[in-house]
Write an enzyme that holds these catalytic residues in place. Structure first.
Site, PDB file in Angstrom:
ATOM      1  N   LYS A  42       5.459  -7.555  16.352  1.00  0.00           N
ATOM      2  CA  LYS A  42       4.385  -7.191  15.414  1.00  0.00           C
ATOM      3  C   LYS A  42       3.841  -5.790  15.703  1.00  0.00           C
ATOM      4  CE  LYS A  42       0.999  -7.015  12.674  1.00  0.00           C
ATOM      5  NZ  LYS A  42       0.180  -7.861  11.882  1.00  0.00           N
ATOM      6  N   CYS A  90      -4.867  -2.533  10.762  1.00  0.00           N
ATOM      7  CA  CYS A  90      -3.638  -2.886  11.470  1.00  0.00           C
ATOM      8  C   CYS A  90      -2.947  -1.650  12.021  1.00  0.00           C
ATOM      9  CB  CYS A  90      -2.700  -3.603  10.511  1.00  0.00           C
ATOM     10  SG  CYS A  90      -3.553  -4.842   9.547  1.00  0.00           S
TER      11      CYS A  90
HETATM   12  N1  SAJ Z   1      -0.253   5.390   4.237  1.00  0.00           N
HETATM   13  C1  SAJ Z   1       0.017   6.757   4.128  1.00  0.00           C
HETATM   14  N2  SAJ Z   1       1.269   7.129   3.747  1.00  0.00           N
HETATM   15  C2  SAJ Z   1       2.258   6.237   3.465  1.00  0.00           C
HETATM   16  C3  SAJ Z   1       1.970   4.854   3.585  1.00  0.00           C
HETATM   17  C4  SAJ Z   1       0.704   4.467   3.985  1.00  0.00           C
HETATM   18  O1  SAJ Z   1      -0.848   7.612   4.366  1.00  0.00           O
HETATM   19  O2  SAJ Z   1       3.347   6.670   3.103  1.00  0.00           O
HETATM   20  C5  SAJ Z   1      -1.605   4.962   4.665  1.00  0.00           C
HETATM   21  C6  SAJ Z   1      -2.324   4.090   3.626  1.00  0.00           C
HETATM   22  O3  SAJ Z   1      -2.963   4.868   2.667  1.00  0.00           O
HETATM   23  C7  SAJ Z   1      -3.296   3.328   4.504  1.00  0.00           C
HETATM   24  C8  SAJ Z   1      -2.508   3.130   5.795  1.00  0.00           C
HETATM   25  O4  SAJ Z   1      -1.468   4.087   5.770  1.00  0.00           O
HETATM   26  O5  SAJ Z   1      -4.451   4.100   4.781  1.00  0.00           O
HETATM   27  C9  SAJ Z   1      -1.926   1.741   5.974  1.00  0.00           C
HETATM   28  O6  SAJ Z   1      -1.429   1.222   4.753  1.00  0.00           O
HETATM   29  P1  SAJ Z   1      -0.105   0.343   4.608  1.00  0.00           P
HETATM   30  O7  SAJ Z   1       0.063  -0.017   3.187  1.00  0.00           O
HETATM   31  O8  SAJ Z   1       1.032   1.038   5.241  1.00  0.00           O
HETATM   32  O9  SAJ Z   1      -0.369  -0.933   5.531  1.00  0.00           O
HETATM   33  P2  SAJ Z   1      -1.547  -2.039   5.689  1.00  0.00           P
HETATM   34  O10 SAJ Z   1      -2.438  -1.600   6.816  1.00  0.00           O
HETATM   35  O11 SAJ Z   1      -2.190  -2.379   4.412  1.00  0.00           O
HETATM   36  O12 SAJ Z   1      -0.660  -3.320   6.161  1.00  0.00           O
HETATM   37  C10 SAJ Z   1       0.204  -3.212   7.291  1.00  0.00           C
HETATM   38  C11 SAJ Z   1       1.597  -3.748   6.907  1.00  0.00           C
HETATM   39  N3  SAJ Z   1       2.572  -3.374   7.933  1.00  0.00           N
HETATM   40  C12 SAJ Z   1       3.718  -2.718   7.644  1.00  0.00           C
HETATM   41  O13 SAJ Z   1       4.005  -2.352   6.531  1.00  0.00           O
HETATM   42  C13 SAJ Z   1       4.635  -2.446   8.797  1.00  0.00           C
HETATM   43  C14 SAJ Z   1       1.540  -5.250   6.724  1.00  0.00           C
HETATM   44  O14 SAJ Z   1       2.840  -5.790   6.474  1.00  0.00           O
HETATM   45  C15 SAJ Z   1       0.951  -5.909   7.983  1.00  0.00           C
HETATM   46  O15 SAJ Z   1       0.851  -7.330   7.837  1.00  0.00           O
HETATM   47  C16 SAJ Z   1      -0.449  -5.371   8.146  1.00  0.00           C
HETATM   48  O16 SAJ Z   1      -0.346  -3.964   8.370  1.00  0.00           O
HETATM   49  C17 SAJ Z   1      -1.111  -6.072   9.324  1.00  0.00           C
HETATM   50  O17 SAJ Z   1      -1.935  -6.965   9.082  1.00  0.00           O
HETATM   51  O18 SAJ Z   1      -0.742  -5.782  10.463  1.00  0.00           O
END
Ligand code: SAJ
Length: 416
Positions: free
Chosen positions: A215, A269
């Site tokens: 994880k 996360c």
């Molecule tokens: N972000 C960027 N650029 C990108 C992608 C995301 O700046 O290209 C930013 C987003 O705007 C946000 C942050 O990253 O601020 C996180 O967003 P996210 O959509 O990547 O992830 P979370 O935090 O909503 O959910 C993540 C997920 N993990 C992965 O994709 C590896 C989810 O599957 C997990 O269950 C969750 O964390 C968790 O609970 O750990």
């Protein structure tokens, strides 16, 4: 419905993960007792309503409560399975704070009986599953636990980290593969049987330490990749190159797939979990630490841009588009956009027009005389500086002609 001997499941922690999981298990015909320290959350759930925002969760909870399969309470009671889904934040110095897990399992220990299964779902540093087994054994000397190396312990303990994406939780709970780590192979098998009641994808078995690390690895992988994109955006700014065009071009290579730079990494996360690896292995986790630092520095980079642009105006009117931590959700917690807005307001860089279509009112900390909470169209009319902080779909639909007279800081690259 095949319940595989799980007649009563208790879910401890009724938040973004626990409540959907409780409702999904209840929808498979199993009796579920939800436990939460918040009387408010418990009361709302027992009315068939929800205290958090997640698509389709309201219907699911309403039906589970109406059919009598889901009930909430503040104190754990006897059950066959205990699923722990409480928060694991970090405290000062980015140290993992396991106090919520410790408090939860110590309460669970009191009602445990021979044959029960305890599953830790909370994202946790490596070694936590062993720790919870030992915390429970301190309270229940009359029962044997798997960390004690006994042949057939009375209680089984496993770790199965949640992996759902906020906004898609109900769907992903059922369709994502699950990694299930047992303290013994039998613990893992038993936990797998529970997940197979509601997971349509594969449930893969391993040991608890590997599951814990899996994880942390998933979210660190994403953090490092986002940090690469964010660092590129800072480099390109200095070299006067459009980073969005650059990434599009580089991504035409069949083995390159660069993510999107943004205003920083938010949520509960990705900005947290990598620190758990750094805390366990500070000398080895060099890249993972640096990625965190790069992503955490991105809001300051955006604020600097706003400062510079605002200086050029006699009466800067700065529209900040989006407060949520990512696109198309209402969640403002741990959002870099909120931090940027706070600083812009504090430093009095100009009149501030905040747009966040997913909330009804501004949080207290963003309220001030020179701040207005406005609609997207009003902000585009009134502002002379427009900053994109969150890539909500509605912002992408803005016509280029409306933006022509404005200074744009497109931190999310939505108009590129
Ligand atoms: N972000 C960027 N650029 C990108 C992608 C995301 O700046 O290209 C930013 C987003 O705007 C946000 C942050 O990253 O601020 C996180 O967003 P996210 O959509 O990547 O992830 P979370 O935090 O909503 O959910 C993540 C997920 N993990 C992965 O994709 C590896 C989810 O599957 C997990 O269950 C969750 O964390 C968790 O609970 O750990």
């Amino acid at each position: 419905m095949h319940k595989k001997g799980f007649n009563k499941v208790s879910v401890i922690g009724l938040g973004y993960i626990g409540l959907p999981t409780a409702a999904v298990i209840a929808s498979r015909g199993i009796e579920v007792i939800g436990v939460d320290v918040s009387q408010h959350a418990v009361d709302i759930i027992n009315q068939g309503k929800i205290h958090i925002v997640e698509p389709d969760l309201d219907m699911l909870v309403q039906s589970a409560v109406t059919t009598g399969k889901l009930r909430a309470t503040t104190e754990p009671e006897a059950a066959d399975v205990f699923l722990i889904a409480v928060p694991t934040p970090f405290s000062d110095g980015y140290k993992p704070d396991l106090s919520y897990i410790e408090a939860a399992v110590k309460k669970v220990a009191v009602v445990l009986k021979k044959g029960d299964l305890v599953i830790l779902e909370s994202t946790s540093p490596v070694g936590t599953t062993e720790k919870i087994s030992s915390w429970m054994s301190e309270i229940r000397a009359d029962l044997s636990f798997p960390h004690q190396q006994s042949e057939q312990p009375d209680v089984q303990v496993a770790h199965c980290p949640e992996r759902v994406l906020p906004g898609y939780v109900i769907q992903e709970l059922v369709s994502n593969d699950r990694v299930i780590g047992g303290l013994t192979p039998y613990c893992a098998e038993k936990a797998k049987a529970l997940y197979q009641v509601f997971v349509k994808a594969e449930c893969i078995i391993t040991d608890a330490r590997t599951a814990e690390m899996a994880k942390l690895t998933e979210n660190s992988f994403r953090d490092v990749n986002i940090a690469f994109a964010n660092e590129l955006s800072i480099i390109c700014d200095k070299l006067n190159i459009n980073v969005w065009e650059l990434i599009q071009l580089a991504n035409r290579h069949p083995r390159v797939n660069i993510l999107n730079p943004g205003a920083g990494v938010g949520g509960h996360c990705i900005a947290v979990d990598p620190w758990f690896i750094v805390d366990s292995t500070p000398d080895e986790a060099r890249l993972i630490r640096t990625a965190r630092e790069v992503n955490d520095s991105k809001p300051e980079f955006v604020i600097n841009k706003i400062r510079k642009v605002a200086e050029a105006f006699k009466q800067p009117r700065i529209a900040l588009l989006g407060l949520a931590f990512k696109a198309d959700i209402d969640d403002l917690r741990e959002s870099p956009a909120v931090g940027i807005a706070e600083k812009v307001i504090q430093e009095n860089l100009g009149e501030v027009l905040i747009v966040e279509p997913h909330i009804k009112e501004l949080p207290n900390k963003l309220q001030a005389d020179h701040v207005k909470f406005v609609s997207l169209s009003d902000s585009l009319e009134q502002a002379n500086i427009i900053v994109t902080l969150t890539d909500h779909s509605v912002f992408k639909q803005v016509k280029q002609s409306v933006l022509q007279e404005k200074v744009i800081i497109d931190a999310r690259g939505i108009w590129e």
